[in-house]
Design an enzyme around this catalytic site. Structure first.
Site, short mmCIF file in Angstrom:
data_model
loop_
_atom_site.label_atom_id
_atom_site.label_comp_id
_atom_site.label_asym_id
_atom_site.label_seq_id
_atom_site.Cartn_x
_atom_site.Cartn_y
_atom_site.Cartn_z
CE1 TYR A 1 -4.23 -1.74 0.78
CE2 TYR A 1 -2.71 -3.23 1.90
CZ TYR A 1 -3.95 -2.97 1.36
OH TYR A 1 -4.92 -3.92 1.40
CG HIS B 1 -8.54 -0.87 -3.53
ND1 HIS B 1 -9.14 -1.84 -2.78
CD2 HIS B 1 -9.54 -0.06 -3.97
CE1 HIS B 1 -10.45 -1.65 -2.75
NE2 HIS B 1 -10.72 -0.58 -3.47
CE LYS C 1 -4.34 -5.62 -4.51
NZ LYS C 1 -5.69 -5.23 -4.90
#
EC number: 4.6.1.16
Length: 485
Positions: A379, A387, A436
């Site tokens: 993070y 997120h 991601k």
């Protein structure tokens, strides 16, 4: 000249004479006010649970700034900041470290997002949720906000699917009517449904879906069902969903009768005391939740920051840092290793802690990535702000010549580094689905030395960690139809 008095607000327009009261009753419901969010920037303003002494800025051409810096140093030497040491205990059954002090739990979570609640998804919020369930606390917890957001998202998807189904039905009706008339319809001549399900004109399908329209459509459908069938249950009847999104359970008449008799019997009972406490008195709530730290987080707080002390299973003796590292290395295996065995430089705990210490030192908030099939997720500021941007997979690397001297060592290295293309494709596909970036982190394992065979001291731990090297490589999923241009 313009007047300084503000302009009067226009009076509300009167309802049109053609509109009836029924049309006003079917108007959209009032939008619920969104609950105020906590000030996370103030709550999580410190990146680590460490007391620091900030220095004022030094301006070379301003002599007063030099005086302020000297005064700050003098204040630090006279009354240095007090660093509180938090306590935790090691649980050998779960191979993790538990924190039970509420003050320590709050400090470790708010300053660095360390650990997770044993009775919560991430943030230790069991006590607030239990008070909210019993009506002792107002507001919403983080898990309730997440649940509400998912419910709203599901309602929006259902409304979008309903509108698409209506558009397809109207398109098919228009094509059937055109075939009967001998004229094929064009794309812009098809009838588009309005949010209420009524077709109107030749407007193309440009409906913008929103949560408010989804609630309005659901409310109108419920009212239409009640008007068509007089025996239908109203909107707030059991078995229907209310506008707030909650669902009630509808029982059969037999169960309702039994429930009524049971309630009446309970109401007729006299008030008694239980354990010396009145029946209507609210029991005292004790926080039954612990903050569970992983071994990497606990060792970073003990060795890297020096703000935590870990007790043994008896919770009486403090485990020194020189003994904590071999303990965590043994518990990185399942079942735990024998205490008589020597430490190896490629122990799973050593490899994972090197990566954890590396990214924590660079300012990232490192959390467990087991939910996404990886070792860590990174993070930028913390899970309450945004997120995770990156997902990290840790892979040991044996580039030193020591690991290729014998066939046994080469077989050992190949077994440790074994990763298949199927595994890489699955992990990369999952990270692309959750938006991601996959980071493959290679840890260069050094050859074993003499001081690693015995129990290391704190000076040797720093030298041991300095011999590891970390290399990152970002892997992105290539989609041909998206990256064609």
């Amino acid at each position: 000249m313009a007047s300084s008095n503000p302009l009067p607000s226009p009076a509300p327009e009167a309802a049109a004479p053609g509109k009836s009261e029924s049309s006003q009753n079917h108007a959209s419901p009032a939008r619920r006010p969104r609950p105020s969010r906590p000030n996370y920037r103030l709550i999580h303003r410190f990146p680590f649970p460490v007391e620091v002494h900030p220095l004022p800025p030094l301006i070379p051409h301003n002599p007063l700034s030099l005086v302020s810096v000297l005064l700050s140093y003098l204040t630090y030497f006279i009354s240095p900041p007090y660093q509180e040491i938090y306590s935790a205990y090691f649980d050998s059954a779960t191979s993790s470290v538990h924190v039970t002090d509420p003050k320590a739990i709050k400090a470790l979570w708010e300053m660095g997002f360390f650990g997770k609640g044993t009775l919560s998804r991430s943030e230790p919020s069991w006590l607030e949720r239990e008070k909210k369930r019993r009506g002792l606390l107002g507001g919403m917890t983080s898990e309730e906000v997440t649940r509400q957001r998912r419910t709203e998202r599901r309602e929006l998807k259902l409304e979008r699917a309903r509108m698409e189904k209506l558009a397809i039905e109207e398109r098919l009706k228009a094509e059937a009517a055109a075939r009967e008339g001998g004229v094929m319809p064009t794309e812009h001549s098809c009838l588009s449904p309005t949010p209420n399900g009524v077709t109107g004109g030749t407007t193309p399908v440009t409906e913008k879906f929103s949560l408010r329209k989804a609630r309005e459509a659901r409310l109108l459908e419920s009212q239409r069902a009640v008007s068509q069938d007089g025996s239908a249950h109203p909107l707030n009847s059991p078995g229907k969903r209310t506008p707030s999104g909650s669902k009630t359970v509808r029982f059969s008449p037999v169960v309702q009768a039994k429930e009524f008799v049971s309630d009446s019997a309970i109401l007729s009972l006299p008030e008694t005391s239980v354990d010396g406490r009145e029946a209507n008195e609210e029991p005292v709530l004790n926080n039954e939740e612990h903050l569970q730290l992983s071994t990497e987080e606990a060792f970073f707080l003990v060795y890297g920051l020096g703000v935590l002390r870990v007790l043994d299973d008896t919770r009486t003796d403090t485990i020194p840092t020189s003994s904590l590292l071999p303990l965590f290395c043994r518990h990185s295996y399942f079942p735990p290793g024998d205490p008589s065995t020597d430490l190896a430089p490629d122990d799973p705990f050593m490899i994972s802690y090197v990566v954890y210490h590396h990214f924590r030192s660079l300012g990232w908030v490192v959390r467990s990535g087991v939910k996404f099939g990886v070792d860590y997720i990174l993070y930028n500021r913390g899970p309450v702000f945004s997120h995770a941007e990156f997902a990290v997979v840790v892979v040991p690397s044996y580039g030193h010549s020591h690991w290729s001297e014998t066939a046994e060592r080469r077989a050992h290295c190949e077994e440790k580094m074994a990763r298949s293309w199927w595994w890489l494709h699955c992990v990369n596909r999952v990270q692309a689905q959750v938006k991601k970036s996959l980071v493959v982190c290679y840890v260069e394992v050094p050859p074993p030395t003499s001081y690693e065979l015995d129990t290391p001291c704190e000076e040797d731990i720093g030298a041991m960690l300095g011999r590891y090297q970390v290399r990152e490589m970002v892997i992105r999923r290539w989609v041909p139809n998206r990256t064609r241009d």
